[in-house]
Design an enzyme around this catalytic site. Structure first.
Site, PDB file in Angstrom:
ATOM      1  N   LYS A   1      41.295  95.842  17.038  1.00 19.40           N
ATOM      2  CA  LYS A   1      40.373  96.642  16.028  1.00 19.40           C
ATOM      3  C   LYS A   1      40.871  98.021  16.655  1.00 19.40           C
ATOM      4  O   LYS A   1      40.509  98.146  18.036  1.00 19.40           O
ATOM      5  CB  LYS A   1      39.137  96.407  16.035  1.00 19.40           C
ATOM      6  CG  LYS A   1      38.107  96.981  15.339  1.00 19.40           C
ATOM      7  CD  LYS A   1      38.001  96.604  14.051  1.00 19.40           C
ATOM      8  CE  LYS A   1      37.173  97.599  12.931  1.00 19.40           C
ATOM      9  NZ  LYS A   1      38.379  98.547  12.515  1.00 19.40           N
TER      10      LYS A   1
ATOM     11  N   LYS B   1      35.945  99.318  24.693  1.00 14.17           N
ATOM     12  CA  LYS B   1      34.795  99.524  23.871  1.00 14.17           C
ATOM     13  C   LYS B   1      34.263  98.443  23.263  1.00 14.17           C
ATOM     14  O   LYS B   1      32.860  98.163  23.187  1.00 14.17           O
ATOM     15  CB  LYS B   1      35.264 100.415  22.950  1.00 14.17           C
ATOM     16  CG  LYS B   1      35.481 101.860  23.413  1.00 14.17           C
ATOM     17  CD  LYS B   1      35.847 102.841  22.185  1.00 14.17           C
ATOM     18  CE  LYS B   1      36.622 104.092  22.729  1.00 14.17           C
ATOM     19  NZ  LYS B   1      36.576 105.252  21.708  1.00 14.17           N
TER      20      LYS B   1
ATOM     21  N   LYS C   1      45.314  99.843  18.278  1.00  7.87           N
ATOM     22  CA  LYS C   1      45.368 101.274  17.959  1.00  7.87           C
ATOM     23  C   LYS C   1      46.766 101.524  17.301  1.00  7.87           C
ATOM     24  O   LYS C   1      47.706 100.850  17.609  1.00  7.87           O
ATOM     25  CB  LYS C   1      45.312 102.033  19.378  1.00  7.87           C
ATOM     26  CG  LYS C   1      44.724 103.601  18.985  1.00  7.87           C
ATOM     27  CD  LYS C   1      43.445 103.675  18.653  1.00  7.87           C
ATOM     28  CE  LYS C   1      42.837 105.252  18.309  1.00  7.87           C
ATOM     29  NZ  LYS C   1      41.553 104.999  18.560  1.00  7.87           N
TER      30      LYS C   1
ATOM     31  N   THR D   1      30.008 107.689  14.950  1.00 10.43           N
ATOM     32  CA  THR D   1      30.418 107.950  16.304  1.00 10.43           C
ATOM     33  C   THR D   1      29.442 109.064  16.868  1.00 10.43           C
ATOM     34  O   THR D   1      28.900 109.143  17.958  1.00 10.43           O
ATOM     35  CB  THR D   1      31.867 108.557  16.412  1.00 10.43           C
ATOM     36  OG1 THR D   1      32.740 107.627  15.855  1.00 10.43           O
ATOM     37  CG2 THR D   1      32.323 108.993  17.843  1.00 10.43           C
TER      38      THR D   1
ATOM     39  N   ASN E   1      34.988 115.143  12.789  1.00  4.33           N
ATOM     40  CA  ASN E   1      33.899 114.290  12.302  1.00  4.33           C
ATOM     41  C   ASN E   1      32.934 113.769  13.448  1.00  4.33           C
ATOM     42  O   ASN E   1      31.461 114.176  13.316  1.00  4.33           O
ATOM     43  CB  ASN E   1      34.789 113.042  12.370  1.00  4.33           C
ATOM     44  CG  ASN E   1      33.789 111.638  11.917  1.00  4.33           C
ATOM     45  OD1 ASN E   1      33.369 111.332  12.876  1.00  4.33           O
ATOM     46  ND2 ASN E   1      33.626 111.366  10.827  1.00  4.33           N
TER      47      ASN E   1
ATOM     48  N   SER F   1      32.142  99.962  12.449  1.00  5.89           N
ATOM     49  CA  SER F   1      33.270  99.485  11.693  1.00  5.89           C
ATOM     50  C   SER F   1      33.195  97.973  11.607  1.00  5.89           C
ATOM     51  O   SER F   1      33.447  97.364  10.929  1.00  5.89           O
ATOM     52  CB  SER F   1      34.578  99.918  12.591  1.00  5.89           C
ATOM     53  OG  SER F   1      34.979 100.912  12.069  1.00  5.89           O
TER      54      SER F   1
END
Ligand code: NAD
Length: 432
Positions: free
Chosen positions: A88, A112, A124, A208, A239, A366
């Site tokens: 992810k 993470k 990624k 985030t 963001n 997510s």
């Protein structure tokens, strides 16, 4: 800040994450992984497996531009480790994307997910492009072309992309639509960060920043600083940075500095955050409207209580770490502080909340989005916020306690916590 300061200047400050520095990003990641593996008492095989992604592909994407010409873009998708579950991680559209950076970022995603206890490994992606110079339709064709190019290795149970630098919910929507067309069934769980109407989650856009906010709330308790009235400097107004500025402002903290790629605004009395939010463009640019800008580097060294790098990598280095005046540094961006600078800040007693902890809010929500897509039942914003708070507070405390009991800095503690899941899962699967 006064309206008379308004003017349009278009000088871009040079980003610091050039090719050689991003190769350092991968090397420095491997150095800490090695130290974490040794501190945990794992053998060398764990390090050998986890120091590089399991697979990284490079794709070439032909796109018909609006003027009729064809342009070939280069993109990457990296999957670090899928022992825990599907990989992810976001897709970045940026002119300085390169393979080493994408690899390092996929490793961080594994860490993470390990820290937040999510059933994923890290992935990624990125495309070398400048979306600021592309039309809406060119961006759509590029997004769809990227999905076609990587479709064999991604999917709701294989590898689930998400937004990252210069990508947004519209781009996620095109990508989801392209994947659904290829597979011939609706696949909302293929990608996260989608618009709400296409199965996005409440609270994803601000996730985030909310996660960073929770880390700040926990960090100020450790440092006995009152959040009300605390002086905050935020580098980056996209963001992560802009929503964080809003949350800090709403919490009664004083946001005294913000910046974007073009420069920084600073006012020791506090900036008018609502005004700036209203004026920023979709790429997080606002300082071009002002004449009284300072540089990003000057901003980082201003007197403040909390400094949040929320833009790009390699911003706090051995050169400026000694001049950072904040008591707490919370890394919303990926890799804003070098290893040498981490050491300097630690020696100076600065509490550094590392990126792989501070910015896990995005991947956590997510994950919530993917769970909601899989079950077809959607949660309220409050439910999402409460679940996120639980994850962030637990993760912060575990890493803080590890750092205290093992006498290591917060970054190494975070690596130690994050690496355990992929290492254990790989061992149970018999890979090592
Ligand atoms: P964004 O594209 O929305 O905004 C980036 C901001 O950084 C903009 O204000 C831009 O002007 C500024 N910027 C770009 N180059 C700069 C430079 N050279 N100097 C100073 N500022 C510069 O990106 P974002 O989503 O807010 O992400 C910011 C950071 O946070 C990145 O490192 C990203 O990987 C990390 N992050 C974001 C998320 C997320 O969900 N958005 C999740 C985890 C980590």
């Amino acid at each position: 800040m006064k309206m008379t300061d308004l003017v349009n200047t278009n000088q871009v400050q040079k980003p610091c994450n050039n090719e050689s520095e991003t190769i350092d990003l991968l090397t420095s990641t491997q150095l800490i992984i090695k130290e974490a593996v040794q501190n945990l008492g794992y053998n060398d095989e764990v390090y050998e497996l986890l120091k590089e992604p399991l697979r990284t592909i490079t794709v070439r994407i032909p796109v018909r531009m609006d003027d009729g010409s064809i342009k070939i873009f280069t993109g990457y998708r990296s999957q670090h480790n899928d022992a825990v579950g599907p990989t992810k991680g976001g897709v970045r559209f940026h002119p300085e994307v390169n393979e080493a950076e994408v690899k390092a970022l996929s490793i961080w995603m594994s860490l993470k997910c390990g820290i937040a206890n999510l059933p994923y490994g890290g992935g990624k992606g990125g495309i070398i492009c400048d979306p600021r110079n592309m039309s809406f339709r060119e961006l759509e064709r590029l997004s769809r072309g990227y999905v076609r190019a990587i479709s064999q290795i991604v999917g709701p149970t294989k590898d689930i992309p998400a937004p990252d630098v210069y990508t947004n919910s519209q781009i996620m929507a095109w990508m989801m639509d392209e994947y659904s067309r290829l597979r011939e069934f609706d696949s909302p769980g293929f990608i996260t960060g989608k618009p709400l109407v296409l199965g996005g989650s409440q609270g994803r856009e601000t996730a985030t920043a909310r996660g960073v906010t929770i880390c700040i709330e926990e960090a100020v308790k450790k440092k006995n600083i009152e959040l009300q009235g605390a002086r905050i400097v935020i580098q980056g107004f996209g963001n992560a940075g802009s929503f964080l500025a809003k949350f800090m402002h709403d919490a009664g903290a004083k946001v005294i500095g913000i910046s974007d790629a073009h420069g920084a605004l600073y006012d020791p009395e506090g900036l008018d955050i609502d005004y700036l939010l209203d004026r920023r463009d979709s790429y997080g640019t606002v300082t071009t409207l002002f004449t009284n800008v300072i540089t990003n580097q000057e901003l980082l060294e201003k007197e403040c209580d909390i400094l949040v790098p929320a833009a790009i990598s390699n911003q706090i280095t051995a050169q400026n770490a000694g001049r950072i005046k904040a008591a707490i540094v919370v890394e919303a961006a990926n890799g804003p502080t070098t290893l040498e600078a981490t050491k300097i800040l630690d020696e100076r007693g600065v509490l550094l909340v590392p990126d792989i902890l501070a910015s896990t809010g995005g991947v956590t929500v997510s994950y919530f989005e993917w769970v909601q897509n899989n079950q077809g039942y959607y949660w309220s914003e409050d439910e999402v916020a409460e679940k996120l708070r639980n994850v962030m507070v637990t993760s912060f405390e575990e890493i803080y306690q590890t750092s205290q009991t093992r006498h290591v800095d917060m970054r190494l503690a975070a690596y130690m916590v994050g690496i355990r899941k992929p290492a254990e899962a790989s061992r149970y699967r018999g890979w090592i």
